[in-house]
Design a protein around this motif. Structure first.
Motif, PDB file in Angstrom:
ATOM      1  N   PRO A  82       1.536  -0.601  16.631  1.00 44.91           N
ATOM      2  CA  PRO A  82       1.974   0.032  15.385  1.00 44.91           C
ATOM      3  C   PRO A  82       1.155  -0.466  14.194  1.00 44.91           C
ATOM      4  CG  PRO A  82       3.514  -1.671  16.055  1.00 44.91           C
ATOM      5  CD  PRO A  82       2.568  -1.491  17.197  1.00 44.91           C
ATOM      6  N   VAL A  83       1.123   0.351  13.146  1.00 42.53           N
ATOM      7  CA  VAL A  83       0.356   0.025  11.946  1.00 42.53           C
ATOM      8  C   VAL A  83       1.330  -0.171  10.781  1.00 42.53           C
ATOM      9  CG1 VAL A  83      -1.469   0.757  10.385  1.00 42.53           C
ATOM     10  CG2 VAL A  83      -1.545   1.431  12.802  1.00 42.53           C
ATOM     11  N   PRO A  84       1.597  -1.424  10.372  1.00 45.06           N
ATOM     12  CA  PRO A  84       2.505  -1.660   9.254  1.00 45.06           C
ATOM     13  C   PRO A  84       1.831  -1.364   7.920  1.00 45.06           C
ATOM     14  CG  PRO A  84       1.616  -3.739  10.022  1.00 45.06           C
ATOM     15  CD  PRO A  84       1.079  -2.674  10.953  1.00 45.06           C
ATOM     16  N   SER A  85       2.647  -1.126   6.906  1.00 48.09           N
ATOM     17  CA  SER A  85       2.155  -0.920   5.541  1.00 48.09           C
ATOM     18  C   SER A  85       3.097  -1.617   4.568  1.00 48.09           C
ATOM     19  CB  SER A  85       2.080   0.565   5.192  1.00 48.09           C
ATOM     20  OG  SER A  85       1.058   1.228   5.900  1.00 48.09           O
ATOM     21  N   VAL A  86       2.522  -2.239   3.537  1.00 41.54           N
ATOM     22  CA  VAL A  86       3.296  -2.869   2.466  1.00 41.54           C
ATOM     23  C   VAL A  86       2.651  -2.481   1.142  1.00 41.54           C
ATOM     24  CG1 VAL A  86       4.145  -5.003   1.448  1.00 41.54           C
ATOM     25  CG2 VAL A  86       3.920  -4.816   3.932  1.00 41.54           C
ATOM     26  N   ALA A  87       3.452  -2.007   0.194  1.00 38.48           N
ATOM     27  CA  ALA A  87       2.967  -1.672  -1.138  1.00 38.48           C
ATOM     28  C   ALA A  87       3.765  -2.455  -2.168  1.00 38.48           C
ATOM     29  CB  ALA A  87       3.086  -0.169  -1.392  1.00 38.48           C
ATOM     30  N   HIS A  88       3.101  -2.835  -3.274  1.00 38.88           N
ATOM     31  CA  HIS A  88       3.718  -3.652  -4.317  1.00 38.88           C
ATOM     32  C   HIS A  88       3.712  -2.909  -5.649  1.00 38.88           C
ATOM     33  CE1 HIS A  88       3.579  -6.875  -7.495  1.00 38.88           C
ATOM     34  NE2 HIS A  88       4.647  -7.223  -6.813  1.00 38.88           N
ATOM     35  N   TRP A  89       4.862  -2.908  -6.323  1.00 41.74           N
ATOM     36  CA  TRP A  89       5.018  -2.303  -7.648  1.00 41.74           C
ATOM     37  C   TRP A  89       4.990  -3.419  -8.690  1.00 41.74           C
ATOM     38  CZ3 TRP A  89       5.042   2.242 -10.119  1.00 41.74           C
ATOM     39  CH2 TRP A  89       5.678   2.348 -11.367  1.00 41.74           C
ATOM     40  N   ASN A  90       4.086  -3.336  -9.660  1.00 44.67           N
ATOM     41  CA  ASN A  90       3.956  -4.387 -10.671  1.00 44.67           C
ATOM     42  C   ASN A  90       4.617  -4.035 -11.996  1.00 44.67           C
ATOM     43  OD1 ASN A  90       2.273  -2.510 -11.870  1.00 44.67           O
ATOM     44  ND2 ASN A  90       0.389  -3.691 -11.583  1.00 44.67           N
ATOM     45  N   GLY A  91       5.470  -3.020 -11.966  1.00 39.64           N
ATOM     46  CA  GLY A  91       6.135  -2.569 -13.178  1.00 39.64           C
ATOM     47  C   GLY A  91       5.486  -1.353 -13.783  1.00 39.64           C
ATOM     48  N   THR A  92       4.248  -1.089 -13.368  1.00 38.70           N
ATOM     49  CA  THR A  92       3.487   0.049 -13.898  1.00 38.70           C
ATOM     50  C   THR A  92       2.959   0.953 -12.808  1.00 38.70           C
ATOM     51  OG1 THR A  92       2.804  -1.304 -15.795  1.00 38.70           O
ATOM     52  CG2 THR A  92       1.545   0.709 -15.365  1.00 38.70           C
ATOM     53  N   ALA A  93       2.464   0.336 -11.726  1.00 35.87           N
ATOM     54  CA  ALA A  93       1.829   1.125 -10.671  1.00 35.87           C
ATOM     55  C   ALA A  93       1.998   0.425  -9.328  1.00 35.87           C
ATOM     56  CB  ALA A  93       0.348   1.323 -10.979  1.00 35.87           C
ATOM     57  N   TRP A  94       1.804   1.203  -8.259  1.00 33.74           N
ATOM     58  CA  TRP A  94       1.835   0.667  -6.904  1.00 33.74           C
ATOM     59  C   TRP A  94       0.439   0.211  -6.485  1.00 33.74           C
ATOM     60  CZ3 TRP A  94       6.253  -0.216  -4.469  1.00 33.74           C
ATOM     61  CH2 TRP A  94       7.392   0.549  -4.768  1.00 33.74           C
ATOM     62  N   LYS A  95       0.402  -0.769  -5.584  1.00 31.40           N
ATOM     63  CA  LYS A  95      -0.846  -1.231  -4.982  1.00 31.40           C
ATOM     64  C   LYS A  95      -0.608  -1.514  -3.514  1.00 31.40           C
ATOM     65  CE  LYS A  95      -4.292  -4.951  -5.161  1.00 31.40           C
ATOM     66  NZ  LYS A  95      -4.661  -6.236  -5.810  1.00 31.40           N
ATOM     67  N   ASP A  96      -1.515  -1.058  -2.668  1.00 26.92           N
ATOM     68  CA  ASP A  96      -1.435  -1.359  -1.242  1.00 26.92           C
ATOM     69  C   ASP A  96      -1.822  -2.823  -1.028  1.00 26.92           C
ATOM     70  OD1 ASP A  96      -1.654  -1.585   1.497  1.00 26.92           O
ATOM     71  OD2 ASP A  96      -2.949   0.154   1.760  1.00 26.92           O
ATOM     72  N   VAL A  97      -0.900  -3.623  -0.462  1.00 25.17           N
ATOM     73  CA  VAL A  97      -1.178  -5.042  -0.220  1.00 25.17           C
ATOM     74  C   VAL A  97      -1.082  -5.374   1.269  1.00 25.17           C
ATOM     75  CG1 VAL A  97      -0.449  -5.762  -2.525  1.00 25.17           C
ATOM     76  CG2 VAL A  97       1.239  -5.696  -0.669  1.00 25.17           C
ATOM     77  N   THR A  98      -1.237  -4.363   2.124  1.00 20.06           N
ATOM     78  CA  THR A  98      -1.099  -4.576   3.560  1.00 20.06           C
ATOM     79  C   THR A  98      -2.093  -5.611   4.072  1.00 20.06           C
ATOM     80  OG1 THR A  98      -0.377  -2.284   3.807  1.00 20.06           O
ATOM     81  CG2 THR A  98      -1.053  -3.455   5.810  1.00 20.06           C
ATOM     82  N   GLY A  99      -3.331  -5.555   3.596  1.00 21.70           N
ATOM     83  CA  GLY A  99      -4.334  -6.546   3.974  1.00 21.70           C
ATOM     84  C   GLY A  99      -4.469  -6.703   5.477  1.00 21.70           C
ATOM     85  N   SER A 100      -4.394  -7.956   5.953  1.00 24.35           N
ATOM     86  CA  SER A 100      -4.595  -8.247   7.379  1.00 24.35           C
ATOM     87  C   SER A 100      -3.322  -8.123   8.206  1.00 24.35           C
ATOM     88  CB  SER A 100      -5.154  -9.668   7.538  1.00 24.35           C
ATOM     89  OG  SER A 100      -4.254 -10.627   7.006  1.00 24.35           O
ATOM     90  N   LEU A 101      -2.210  -7.765   7.585  1.00 29.72           N
ATOM     91  CA  LEU A 101      -0.968  -7.565   8.331  1.00 29.72           C
ATOM     92  C   LEU A 101      -1.179  -6.460   9.367  1.00 29.72           C
ATOM     93  CD1 LEU A 101       2.119  -8.184   8.539  1.00 29.72           C
ATOM     94  CD2 LEU A 101       2.455  -6.331   6.894  1.00 29.72           C
ATOM     95  N   ALA A 102      -0.839  -6.744  10.632  1.00 27.57           N
ATOM     96  CA  ALA A 102      -1.166  -5.779  11.683  1.00 27.57           C
ATOM     97  C   ALA A 102      -0.245  -5.930  12.878  1.00 27.57           C
ATOM     98  CB  ALA A 102      -2.622  -5.966  12.127  1.00 27.57           C
ATOM     99  N   ASP A 103      -0.223  -4.890  13.708  1.00 27.14           N
ATOM    100  CA  ASP A 103       0.403  -4.911  15.037  1.00 27.14           C
ATOM    101  C   ASP A 103       1.886  -5.270  14.983  1.00 27.14           C
ATOM    102  OD1 ASP A 103      -2.180  -4.431  15.922  1.00 27.14           O
ATOM    103  OD2 ASP A 103      -2.582  -6.553  16.317  1.00 27.14           O
ATOM    104  N   LEU A 104       2.605  -4.757  13.982  1.00 18.58           N
ATOM    105  CA  LEU A 104       3.993  -5.149  13.784  1.00 18.58           C
ATOM    106  C   LEU A 104       4.878  -3.938  13.557  1.00 18.58           C
ATOM    107  CD1 LEU A 104       5.836  -7.729  13.330  1.00 18.58           C
ATOM    108  CD2 LEU A 104       5.509  -7.316  10.879  1.00 18.58           C
ATOM    109  N   TYR A 105       5.938  -3.820  14.381  1.00 19.10           N
ATOM    110  CA  TYR A 105       7.037  -2.934  14.021  1.00 19.10           C
ATOM    111  C   TYR A 105       7.790  -3.650  12.912  1.00 19.10           C
ATOM    112  CZ  TYR A 105       6.395  -0.110  18.272  1.00 19.10           C
ATOM    113  OH  TYR A 105       5.899   0.709  19.260  1.00 19.10           O
ATOM    114  N   LEU A 106       7.553  -3.267  11.673  1.00 14.68           N
ATOM    115  CA  LEU A 106       8.045  -4.004  10.507  1.00 14.68           C
ATOM    116  C   LEU A 106       9.451  -3.531  10.160  1.00 14.68           C
ATOM    117  CD1 LEU A 106       5.940  -4.752   7.310  1.00 14.68           C
ATOM    118  CD2 LEU A 106       8.393  -4.420   7.263  1.00 14.68           C
ATOM    119  N   HIS A 107      10.436  -4.418  10.341  1.00 17.22           N
ATOM    120  CA  HIS A 107      11.829  -4.051  10.117  1.00 17.22           C
ATOM    121  C   HIS A 107      12.507  -4.851   9.014  1.00 17.22           C
ATOM    122  CE1 HIS A 107      11.574  -1.610  13.643  1.00 17.22           C
ATOM    123  NE2 HIS A 107      11.515  -2.618  14.489  1.00 17.22           N
ATOM    124  N   ALA A 108      11.879  -5.910   8.483  1.00 16.86           N
ATOM    125  CA  ALA A 108      12.567  -6.769   7.520  1.00 16.86           C
ATOM    126  C   ALA A 108      11.572  -7.372   6.545  1.00 16.86           C
ATOM    127  CB  ALA A 108      13.323  -7.877   8.246  1.00 16.86           C
TER     128      ALA A 108
END
Length: 379
Positions: A252-278
């Motif tokens: 699986p391909v996890p994704s994480v995005a961060h909101w800084n109060g103004t805009a979103w940014k993709d911060v997934t980086g090297s995070l990988a191979d995870l069914y991300l549930h928490a």
């Protein structure tokens, strides 16, 4: 249901010797039931076979909810061990899927029985059933709730708020379902989910300002990502996360995005191979995530990832003494602070090895962090 990859198998009648471990001073790093960062708090043949949600009010008081043999179970932590909550008033349900504790006398839990909703409140002495509003969510029975002083938030096929004994309903567009909610206060909350189906749909994120819910800018996650988790550290730091199926049976391909109060940014980086549930903020500007690790070659150990604001670090959790070591049998479904100490609870389940009949047992799993992350790198 709660996971799409169906790694959990049905529990069978095989009974194992009890392996209930408690956290405490005796569980130093390097002893049985620990790794340098995590220690076992509940495993083996316990009252719960799958733990879906956890919430604490202090280091010595927490609740975790789930099920065993199609019956809902609420567990309580007293500072030394987890045991089934015996306070009166709980209705019989098929599963408790979400718990949110504000104080020792203000705890909420949500569950389902058949196609009916069950919402209960604990006042420090007993549980009481609270009438809900809106239809039961048949698409995602694991409806999220989040309680803060003065208000309860509830997701599903609409966005609901409860205060002063009254419900307020915010209708959602067709095919939109809210999968997770977090709140900083009664007037500042965040919710995420999807306009389904995942393929052809898109993530949705809403903000509550004390009066109404407003649709936020769409987070930049990989196409096909089911955004099922959200957590808020401050109005200027909100994370959404999920995962997408990879083609041809790949991890699986996890994704994480961060909101800084103004805009979103993709911060997934090297995070990988995870069914991300928490996911959960680490309290120092970073983030913890976990779920079910699918790294090749497959390992059975539970896995946690920590984000310090710039880079991701992967670390193992603790394997249970009776856990399978041949395939990825460990899954966590929730993370939450263990009081104000900086420690965290992680809850989920794991499978035992196949027995002589080709059957396996699913057991509840609770782990607690034993070390704190390093100070985060400024974003």
């Amino acid at each position: 249901m709660h996971t799409r990859h169906l790694l959990r198998t049905a529990a069978v009648s095989l009974t194992l010797a009890a392996t209930l471990l408690t956290t405490g001073a005796a569980n130093a790093a390097g002893t049985a039931g620990t790794t340098p960062g995590w220690e076992l708090s509940l495993s083996g043949n316990s009252p719960v076979e799958s733990v879906m949600s956890v919430s604490s009010v202090s280091e010595d008081l927490a609740w975790a909810v789930g099920r065993k043999a199609q019956h809902g179970v609420i567990m309580r932590w007293d500072g030394e061990r987890w045991s089934e909550d015996t306070a009166p008033g709980l209705p019989a349900v098929g599963q408790w899927s979400s718990v949110s504790a504000v104080a020792a006398d203000d705890v909420w839990a949500y569950g389902v029985v058949n196609r009916n909703q069950a919402l209960v409140h604990y006042d420090g002495e007993r549980w009481s059933t609270v009438p809900t509003t809106g239809p039961s969510d048949d698409s995602w029975p694991e409806v999220p709730i989040k309680a803060v002083p003065g208000r309860l938030f509830k997701g599903g096929n609409a966005l609901y708020t409860y205060a002063d004994g009254a419900w307020q309903t915010f209708a959602l567009p067709r095919l939109v379902d809210i999968r997770d909610i977090d709140a900083l206060s009664a007037d500042d909350a965040y919710a995420t989910g999807m306009r389904y189906p995942v393929d052809g749909g898109h993530p949705v994120t809403y903000h509550w300002d004390g009066t109404t819910w407003t649709l936020m800018e769409e987070p930049p996650v990989r196409a096909g990502t089911d955004t099922a988790k959200i957590t808020a550290d401050s109005p200027d730091s909100v994370y959404v996360a999920g995962w997408a199926d990879a083609p041809h049976g790949a991890a699986p391909v996890p994704s994480v995005a961060h909101w800084n109060g103004t805009a979103w940014k993709d911060v997934t980086g090297s995070l990988a191979d995870l069914y991300l549930h928490a996911i959960a903020p680490d309290g120092r500007g970073g983030l913890w995530v976990t779920g079910n690790d699918q790294t090749e070659p497959a390992h059975a150990e539970p896995v946690f990832w920590h984000y310090d604001g710039a880079t991701w670090t992967k670390e193992p959790g603790v394997t249970a003494p009776d856990g399978d070591t041949q395939w990825p049998s460990y899954t966590f479904y929730d993370l939450a602070p263990a009081g104000d100490s900086g420690a965290f609870w992680a809850v989920g389940d794991y499978s035992t090895p196949l027995d002589a009949n080709g059957d396996r047992t699913v057991n509840g799993l609770i782990e607690r962090s034993t070390t704190l992350p390093l100070t985060a790198t400024p974003r």
